[in-house]
Write a protein that holds these residues in place. Sequence first.
Motif, PDB file in Angstrom:
ATOM      1  N   HIS A   1      11.434   0.959  -2.262  1.00 27.06           N
ATOM      2  CA  HIS A   1      12.381   0.648  -3.322  1.00 27.06           C
ATOM      3  C   HIS A   1      12.505  -0.855  -3.518  1.00 27.06           C
ATOM      4  N   ILE A   2      12.424  -1.275  -4.777  1.00 27.44           N
ATOM      5  CA  ILE A   2      12.387  -2.702  -5.106  1.00 27.44           C
ATOM      6  C   ILE A   2      13.677  -3.173  -5.751  1.00 27.44           C
ATOM      7  N   ASP A   3      14.090  -2.501  -6.830  1.00 27.77           N
ATOM      8  CA  ASP A   3      15.238  -2.996  -7.595  1.00 27.77           C
ATOM      9  C   ASP A   3      15.861  -1.844  -8.374  1.00 27.77           C
ATOM     10  N   THR A   4      17.128  -2.010  -8.704  1.00 30.32           N
ATOM     11  CA  THR A   4      17.828  -1.031  -9.539  1.00 30.32           C
ATOM     12  C   THR A   4      18.949  -1.721 -10.289  1.00 30.32           C
TER      13      THR A   4
ATOM     14  N   GLN B   1       4.172  -1.996   2.951  1.00 28.73           N
ATOM     15  CA  GLN B   1       4.385  -2.771   4.171  1.00 28.73           C
ATOM     16  C   GLN B   1       4.991  -4.140   3.838  1.00 28.73           C
ATOM     17  N   LYS B   2       4.487  -4.753   2.767  1.00 32.28           N
ATOM     18  CA  LYS B   2       5.024  -6.059   2.353  1.00 32.28           C
ATOM     19  C   LYS B   2       6.440  -5.915   1.794  1.00 32.28           C
ATOM     20  N   GLN B   3       6.692  -4.811   1.085  1.00 33.61           N
ATOM     21  CA  GLN B   3       8.025  -4.592   0.531  1.00 33.61           C
ATOM     22  C   GLN B   3       9.065  -4.432   1.625  1.00 33.61           C
ATOM     23  N   ARG B   4       8.688  -3.822   2.712  1.00 34.99           N
ATOM     24  CA  ARG B   4       9.618  -3.680   3.833  1.00 34.99           C
ATOM     25  C   ARG B   4      10.108  -5.036   4.310  1.00 34.99           C
ATOM     26  N   ILE B   5       9.219  -6.005   4.418  1.00 33.73           N
ATOM     27  CA  ILE B   5       9.602  -7.346   4.881  1.00 33.73           C
ATOM     28  C   ILE B   5      10.579  -7.984   3.901  1.00 33.73           C
ATOM     29  N   VAL B   6      10.278  -7.881   2.609  1.00 40.76           N
ATOM     30  CA  VAL B   6      11.164  -8.434   1.583  1.00 40.76           C
ATOM     31  C   VAL B   6      12.542  -7.770   1.649  1.00 40.76           C
ATOM     32  N   ASN B   7      12.560  -6.458   1.790  1.00 39.96           N
ATOM     33  CA  ASN B   7      13.831  -5.732   1.795  1.00 39.96           C
ATOM     34  C   ASN B   7      14.650  -6.011   3.043  1.00 39.96           C
ATOM     35  N   GLU B   8      13.998  -6.131   4.170  1.00 40.70           N
ATOM     36  CA  GLU B   8      14.726  -6.470   5.395  1.00 40.70           C
ATOM     37  C   GLU B   8      15.434  -7.807   5.243  1.00 40.70           C
ATOM     38  N   GLN B   9      14.776  -8.768   4.634  1.00 43.68           N
ATOM     39  CA  GLN B   9      15.393 -10.080   4.433  1.00 43.68           C
ATOM     40  C   GLN B   9      16.551  -9.990   3.444  1.00 43.68           C
TER      41      GLN B   9
ATOM     42  N   ALA C   1       6.695  11.299  12.643  1.00 41.27           N
ATOM     43  CA  ALA C   1       6.916   9.930  12.171  1.00 41.27           C
ATOM     44  C   ALA C   1       5.874   9.582  11.116  1.00 41.27           C
ATOM     45  N   VAL C   2       6.316   8.896  10.058  1.00 43.42           N
ATOM     46  CA  VAL C   2       5.400   8.416   9.029  1.00 43.42           C
ATOM     47  C   VAL C   2       4.775   7.123   9.543  1.00 43.42           C
ATOM     48  N   THR C   3       3.479   7.148   9.804  1.00 40.96           N
ATOM     49  CA  THR C   3       2.825   5.998  10.432  1.00 40.96           C
ATOM     50  C   THR C   3       1.835   5.313   9.502  1.00 40.96           C
ATOM     51  N   TYR C   4       1.719   5.786   8.258  1.00 38.39           N
ATOM     52  CA  TYR C   4       0.847   5.116   7.288  1.00 38.39           C
ATOM     53  C   TYR C   4       1.633   4.846   6.022  1.00 38.39           C
ATOM     54  N   LEU C   5       1.515   3.628   5.523  1.00 34.47           N
ATOM     55  CA  LEU C   5       2.063   3.258   4.232  1.00 34.47           C
ATOM     56  C   LEU C   5       1.076   2.300   3.566  1.00 34.47           C
ATOM     57  N   PRO C   6       0.964   2.347   2.235  1.00 35.07           N
ATOM     58  CA  PRO C   6       0.100   1.384   1.553  1.00 35.07           C
ATOM     59  C   PRO C   6       0.522  -0.049   1.864  1.00 35.07           C
TER      60      PRO C   6
ATOM     61  N   ASN D   1      19.803   4.133 -15.945  1.00 37.22           N
ATOM     62  CA  ASN D   1      19.560   3.486 -14.658  1.00 37.22           C
ATOM     63  C   ASN D   1      18.097   3.027 -14.630  1.00 37.22           C
ATOM     64  N   ARG D   2      17.888   1.714 -14.590  1.00 34.45           N
ATOM     65  CA  ARG D   2      16.522   1.190 -14.484  1.00 34.45           C
ATOM     66  C   ARG D   2      16.165   1.035 -13.012  1.00 34.45           C
ATOM     67  N   ILE D   3      14.987   1.530 -12.649  1.00 29.20           N
ATOM     68  CA  ILE D   3      14.547   1.428 -11.264  1.00 29.20           C
ATOM     69  C   ILE D   3      13.129   0.858 -11.200  1.00 29.20           C
ATOM     70  N   GLN D   4      12.858   0.176 -10.093  1.00 28.35           N
ATOM     71  CA  GLN D   4      11.513  -0.301  -9.786  1.00 28.35           C
ATOM     72  C   GLN D   4      11.217   0.097  -8.349  1.00 28.35           C
ATOM     73  N   GLU D   5      10.074   0.742  -8.146  1.00 32.06           N
ATOM     74  CA  GLU D   5       9.716   1.195  -6.811  1.00 32.06           C
ATOM     75  C   GLU D   5       8.217   1.432  -6.728  1.00 32.06           C
ATOM     76  N   TRP D   6       7.730   1.551  -5.506  1.00 29.21           N
ATOM     77  CA  TRP D   6       6.338   1.886  -5.275  1.00 29.21           C
ATOM     78  C   TRP D   6       6.193   3.393  -5.128  1.00 29.21           C
ATOM     79  N   ILE D   7       5.288   3.974  -5.906  1.00 27.85           N
ATOM     80  CA  ILE D   7       4.874   5.364  -5.721  1.00 27.85           C
ATOM     81  C   ILE D   7       3.456   5.278  -5.165  1.00 27.85           C
ATOM     82  N   GLY D   8       3.325   5.410  -3.854  1.00 30.77           N
ATOM     83  CA  GLY D   8       2.039   5.087  -3.243  1.00 30.77           C
ATOM     84  C   GLY D   8       1.748   3.617  -3.466  1.00 30.77           C
TER      85      GLY D   8
END
Length: 335
Positions: A174-177, A62-70, A53-58, A201-208
């Motif tokens: 992943h933020i936007d596409t 972590q904040k992006q996960r909350i935004v994406n879940e919503q 399991a991946v148990t560490y994220l920058p 294809n324009r993408i926005q995402e976190w790399i680390g």
Amino acid sequence: MTQSISRRTLLRSAPAAIVGTTSAALLTHPGVAQAISAAEPATRGDAYGDWSAVTYLPLQCQKQRIVNEQAVRTTPYADFLDTDLSVPSASAKAIQFGPLDPGEAPTPSAQNLNRLIDPSFKTKDNGYAVLGGQMAYAQSRIVMPGVTTDMFKWWFTWHPVEKERYMLWFPQAHIDTSVADPARLKDTSLSYEKRLFNNPNRIQEWIGPSRLDAIIHFSEPAALGFDAQALAREGFTASASAVCYATPAPDIPFTLMVHIARDTSAGMELFSRYWIGAHADMARFANAEKAPSMLQHIGFNEQVAEMTAYEMSVHDMTEFNHLARILPGIHHAFG
């Protein structure tokens, strides 16, 4: 016309360009893969063996996960948002002890693209390196049980239409596409190649911890340097390969990205390669000669290239193993 470019704007768009961010470097080095815990192995009955399991994220992820879940909660895809990430333990361990040896890290030449599909060529499944001080490199080979190349091609014509679909792929990063011609991408009367290729294809995402804002120009593999006949001979029937440009500098190629796939008895086999930065072997792409000065301007030095290579390796390992897990169900529901 090239937009005005500055260190600040490209730091928001170039992958892992974290110049001057000492705290981010401390947070991410030795990085995500070394913080992958084997205490909660995922149940994955395939040839990889143990999963972790991946148990560490920058913090940004972590904040992006909350935004994406919503964002996904009110869509038809809500049931397919799975934020539990896992990777093969062997893959995670493979990148924990530094970069590949120089002789194991190919340059982005057409010759080296074709070595990738040569059955006599052997290399590590996962790894990263720095080439010439100004190019980050990452490689992976992932087998996806239950996934086919038809599913893979469907995914690349389905997910760019809505950012919420893109979020399913890597909910923490992943933020936007968006795509230049969504109508063409959705036109099922056209082939996969006519829908995706030359349809930026324009993408926005976190790399680390660093935000990437890029434009991906998917292309015919032959246009990138592959021998089309060799690809067919070795059974590769799907490609999502591209030259990528930073949004603030849309005429300067800074990344060659390769995703080629074939069907096997164990599931779809995906080979991925990323060359990020500047190198003489990128000269076959228009305006590549402008990349070195652009990268020098924003401080993309060897240290930053190494961090980029490592974080890209972790990102690729995480997102494509997660896609392997979720794609069969999504394709069944919406394909």
